[in-house]
Structure formats: structure tokens, C-alpha cells
Design a protein around this motif. Sequence first.
Motif, PDB file in Angstrom:
ATOM      1  N   LEU A   1       0.827  -1.215   0.000  1.00 47.44           N
ATOM      2  CA  LEU A   1       0.000   0.000   0.000  1.00 47.44           C
ATOM      3  C   LEU A   1       0.861   1.264   0.000  1.00 47.44           C
ATOM      4  N   GLU A   2       2.079   1.107  -0.479  1.00 47.06           N
ATOM      5  CA  GLU A   2       3.037   2.205  -0.407  1.00 47.06           C
ATOM      6  C   GLU A   2       2.563   3.492  -1.100  1.00 47.06           C
ATOM      7  N   ASP A   3       1.908   3.342  -2.258  1.00 44.60           N
ATOM      8  CA  ASP A   3       1.458   4.531  -2.982  1.00 44.60           C
ATOM      9  C   ASP A   3       0.429   5.312  -2.159  1.00 44.60           C
ATOM     10  N   SER A   4      -0.475   4.578  -1.527  1.00 47.02           N
ATOM     11  CA  SER A   4      -1.483   5.242  -0.695  1.00 47.02           C
ATOM     12  C   SER A   4      -0.830   5.855   0.542  1.00 47.02           C
ATOM     13  N   ARG A   5       0.167   5.139   1.057  1.00 42.44           N
ATOM     14  CA  ARG A   5       0.879   5.627   2.247  1.00 42.44           C
ATOM     15  C   ARG A   5       1.551   6.960   1.950  1.00 42.44           C
ATOM     16  N   ARG A   6       2.131   7.043   0.748  1.00 40.33           N
ATOM     17  CA  ARG A   6       2.804   8.276   0.354  1.00 40.33           C
ATOM     18  C   ARG A   6       1.778   9.396   0.189  1.00 40.33           C
ATOM     19  N   GLN A   7       0.704   9.080  -0.529  1.00 41.75           N
ATOM     20  CA  GLN A   7      -0.307  10.091  -0.846  1.00 41.75           C
ATOM     21  C   GLN A   7      -1.068  10.529   0.406  1.00 41.75           C
ATOM     22  N   PHE A   8      -1.213   9.618   1.329  1.00 38.79           N
ATOM     23  CA  PHE A   8      -2.116   9.856   2.444  1.00 38.79           C
ATOM     24  C   PHE A   8      -1.325  10.108   3.729  1.00 38.79           C
ATOM     25  N   GLY A   9      -0.694   9.085   4.233  1.00 37.68           N
ATOM     26  CA  GLY A   9      -0.012   9.184   5.518  1.00 37.68           C
ATOM     27  C   GLY A   9       1.106  10.214   5.542  1.00 37.68           C
ATOM     28  N   ARG A  10       2.028  10.083   4.585  1.00 38.81           N
ATOM     29  CA  ARG A  10       3.176  10.996   4.602  1.00 38.81           C
ATOM     30  C   ARG A  10       2.744  12.420   4.314  1.00 38.81           C
ATOM     31  N   GLN A  11       1.745  12.559   3.451  1.00 40.79           N
ATOM     32  CA  GLN A  11       1.207  13.875   3.119  1.00 40.79           C
ATOM     33  C   GLN A  11       0.618  14.535   4.375  1.00 40.79           C
ATOM     34  N   LEU A  12      -0.130  13.773   5.129  1.00 35.49           N
ATOM     35  CA  LEU A  12      -0.708  14.286   6.376  1.00 35.49           C
ATOM     36  C   LEU A  12       0.395  14.703   7.342  1.00 35.49           C
ATOM     37  N   GLN A  13       1.371  13.804   7.481  1.00 41.60           N
ATOM     38  CA  GLN A  13       2.472  14.060   8.401  1.00 41.60           C
ATOM     39  C   GLN A  13       3.221  15.331   8.019  1.00 41.60           C
ATOM     40  N   SER A  14       3.534  15.491   6.726  1.00 41.75           N
ATOM     41  CA  SER A  14       4.358  16.638   6.357  1.00 41.75           C
ATOM     42  C   SER A  14       3.564  17.938   6.454  1.00 41.75           C
ATOM     43  N   LEU A  15       2.262  17.856   6.216  1.00 43.94           N
ATOM     44  CA  LEU A  15       1.489  19.101   6.358  1.00 43.94           C
ATOM     45  C   LEU A  15       1.418  19.511   7.836  1.00 43.94           C
TER      46      LEU A  15
ATOM     47  N   THR B   1      -8.246  15.050  -1.272  1.00 47.99           N
ATOM     48  CA  THR B   1      -7.341  14.642  -2.348  1.00 47.99           C
ATOM     49  C   THR B   1      -7.001  13.156  -2.234  1.00 47.99           C
ATOM     50  N   ALA B   2      -6.972  12.654  -1.011  1.00 46.85           N
ATOM     51  CA  ALA B   2      -6.644  11.250  -0.789  1.00 46.85           C
ATOM     52  C   ALA B   2      -7.876  10.354  -0.904  1.00 46.85           C
ATOM     53  N   ASP B   3      -8.959  10.903  -1.488  1.00 46.25           N
ATOM     54  CA  ASP B   3     -10.166  10.122  -1.770  1.00 46.25           C
ATOM     55  C   ASP B   3     -10.959   9.657  -0.560  1.00 46.25           C
ATOM     56  N   VAL B   4     -10.756  10.335   0.564  1.00 53.99           N
ATOM     57  CA  VAL B   4     -11.507   9.966   1.768  1.00 53.99           C
ATOM     58  C   VAL B   4     -13.003  10.317   1.613  1.00 53.99           C
ATOM     59  N   GLY B   5     -13.265  11.224   0.671  1.00 55.25           N
ATOM     60  CA  GLY B   5     -14.665  11.548   0.375  1.00 55.25           C
ATOM     61  C   GLY B   5     -15.205  12.653   1.261  1.00 55.25           C
ATOM     62  N   VAL B   6     -16.255  13.298   0.783  1.00 59.22           N
ATOM     63  CA  VAL B   6     -16.792  14.474   1.463  1.00 59.22           C
ATOM     64  C   VAL B   6     -17.368  14.118   2.839  1.00 59.22           C
TER      65      VAL B   6
ATOM     66  N   GLY C   1      -1.841  -0.921  -6.696  1.00 56.85           N
ATOM     67  CA  GLY C   1      -1.388  -0.097  -7.822  1.00 56.85           C
ATOM     68  C   GLY C   1      -1.991   1.281  -7.832  1.00 56.85           C
ATOM     69  N   THR C   2      -2.398   1.776  -6.672  1.00 63.74           N
ATOM     70  CA  THR C   2      -3.074   3.069  -6.655  1.00 63.74           C
ATOM     71  C   THR C   2      -2.726   3.844  -5.391  1.00 63.74           C
ATOM     72  N   ALA C   3      -2.859   5.169  -5.472  1.00 64.26           N
ATOM     73  CA  ALA C   3      -2.654   5.995  -4.284  1.00 64.26           C
ATOM     74  C   ALA C   3      -4.002   6.318  -3.643  1.00 64.26           C
ATOM     75  N   ARG C   4      -5.067   5.661  -4.131  1.00 61.86           N
ATOM     76  CA  ARG C   4      -6.405   6.045  -3.703  1.00 61.86           C
ATOM     77  C   ARG C   4      -6.992   5.159  -2.610  1.00 61.86           C
ATOM     78  N   GLY C   5      -6.114   4.631  -1.773  1.00 62.58           N
ATOM     79  CA  GLY C   5      -6.568   3.762  -0.685  1.00 62.58           C
ATOM     80  C   GLY C   5      -7.553   4.440   0.253  1.00 62.58           C
ATOM     81  N   GLY C   6      -7.524   5.773   0.280  1.00 64.31           N
ATOM     82  CA  GLY C   6      -8.436   6.526   1.142  1.00 64.31           C
ATOM     83  C   GLY C   6      -9.896   6.257   0.823  1.00 64.31           C
TER      84      GLY C   6
ATOM     85  N   ILE D   1      -1.435   2.532   5.842  1.00 65.65           N
ATOM     86  CA  ILE D   1      -1.457   3.742   5.017  1.00 65.65           C
ATOM     87  C   ILE D   1      -1.115   5.019   5.787  1.00 65.65           C
ATOM     88  N   LEU D   2      -0.986   4.903   7.105  1.00 70.03           N
ATOM     89  CA  LEU D   2      -0.540   6.081   7.854  1.00 70.03           C
ATOM     90  C   LEU D   2       0.972   5.971   8.092  1.00 70.03           C
ATOM     91  N   PRO D   3       1.645   7.101   8.323  1.00 72.15           N
ATOM     92  CA  PRO D   3       3.115   7.058   8.424  1.00 72.15           C
ATOM     93  C   PRO D   3       3.598   6.239   9.612  1.00 72.15           C
TER      94      PRO D   3
END
Length: 300
Positions: A7-21, A42-47, A256-261, A298-300
Amino acid sequence: EALDRRLEDSRRQFGRQLQSLIDGYDRIDDDLFDDLETTLLTADVGVAATLRIMEALRAAVDNGVITQPNQVLPAVQAELFEIIEPCEQFLDVPAGRKPFVILMVGVNGAGKTTTIGKLAQRFKQDGLQVMLAAGDTFRAAAVEQLKSWGERNDVPVVAQSTGADSAAVIFDALQSAQAKGVDVLIADTAGRLHTQSNLMEELRKIHRVLGRLDDTAPHEVMLVVDAGNGQNALNQAKEFNAAVPVSGITVTKLDGTARGGVLFAIAESLGVPIRFIGVGESARDLRPFDAGTFINAILP
Ligand code: GDP
């Protein structure tokens, strides 16, 4: 292989993104919240799920439970767990319900046929006798794919020629499964999108026809969605659910996706059990959904 690698792509898009922000803030303010909201969307968690998380965080800040940025990520994590944990309900095949009938639904390309093969293998390993029904009579390739898979793995497949009535094929399969004392019958169905109203009508008919042989069948209507479809997977789920009562979801191609959210969006909006996640091509890559393991992956 460990889930977090898959789930590395989702981890990058989601977990690491959250952490760095969050690392970019030294105090909690509206900008942090705006950033957080954007990242979740953006991480597809939905409204719906995003709003729920934001509301919970605002309340925690207002109540003085959260005072510093480094408390935000654990709070988000806790909220994500609350959202998705109710969907952790493993698919159990009860003893003495023979055959346990699983109706597989989903659009073409979602990974339905592959998932059927993986599921059949899993059940076989559990010592259960499995039968497949080639209910996607619309595509010759789908019937062939199922048949050749069945031959290789010594699993009987009930099929008719292309264009046959799908409900009739599945009805025959259930009759045969009942006669042979099969434990699990997995029925494939068509997934063509361009004749959607026909497709939904056909699914309703299959559902009805199964009920004539066994008024408790199908015991599981499993929707297969491709995680890469993001929010569209959610729309598909709603449409299928309007035709037949979806009782479980398998989310494929999470490797194969960053959309695990999107799992959180599915959980919050549909509340249907997430039975399995697909994280690769082999049978062991169909994994029973475990909320804690998934969030940790998917979280850091
Ligand atoms: P169907 O049209 O819904 O029956 O879809 P298929 O089962 O034919 O799958 C479409 C493609 O997705 C195939 O190439 C599968 O190997 C691939 N696939 C299915 N599930 C997964 C998964 O979890 N991970 C990856 N990487 N590929 C998958």
C-alpha cells in the motif's frame, strides 16, 4: 509481503502527506484545518468522511482536548478507525448452509473474475467444496477465463454458450450444487456498463431466481470495485446496491493506486462490510479486511 509495502502509494499520498502538512505548523489554526481538509479530499476519503473528521477535530480543539499540531495526526487516526472499524466483518461460510451462495457483481475490469478465482482457492484450502457459475454470458472471454481457471484448479464450472440467459445458468448451477452437496457456489455476473438498466434488471432477476431454489439465497452479494476508480467506486456501489442488496465489498488493486483513502469513503457512505482487499495478482493477495492493519499500513 507486508501490507504497508503493498500500500506504499497510498501511504505516500495519504499518511506521509498528512504528516508533512502537520509538521509545517507550529500551532493549530484555520490554515492547518483547511490544509488538512484538502489533503483528506485529495486522498479520496470523500466528502462525508472528511466532514466527520473535521468536525471531530474542531470539537476536540474547542474542548481543549487538542492544543498542539502533534496531537492532530493521532486524532485523525482515531477518527479514521471509528469510521472504518464497523466495516471489518469477515465473510464466514456457516457450516450446514449448503451451498453458501455468493453472487459477485461489479463493472467489467473491476477484478471480479480474478477475485472469484482467489476466493475459490481460499475456500478450497479451507477444505470446502466449491463450484463456479459462469453468469457473465455476455462476454465469451469471461466464460473462457472462468472455465480455464476451473480446469487448472480442479473446480467445476457451470457454463453455457455466450448469449445464454445469465439467470438460467446460475439457476442450473445452484440446482447442480444442491444435488452434489457443494459447500460454496460462486456466481459470476455481467458487468457491462453501457446497458446499465438491462444489467440491473438482469441482476434483480438472478436474485429472484436463486430465491426460488433456496429462499435464503444468495447469502452474500459481493460487490467488487477497483480502488483506482476513487469516488467513482462509490457511485458504482450505490447503483448496484439499488438493484440488489450488496452485503459485502471487495476493493481490488490497492497495490497499484494511491487512492486507498476510498475505503473510508465507502465505509462512511455505505456502511457495508468490506470483506477483502486485493493487493496483487496472486491468491494470497486477496486479504481479509482488517481495519487496524489497514490504517497502520497507510498512515506514516
Ligand atoms: P473483471 O472484468 O471484473 O472480471 O476483471 P478481471 O478479474 O479480469 O481483472 C482485470 C485485471 O485486473 C486483471 O489483469 C487482473 O489481474 C487485475 N487485478 C485484479 N485484482 C487485482 C489486484 O488486487 N491487484 C492487481 N495489481 N491487479 C488486479
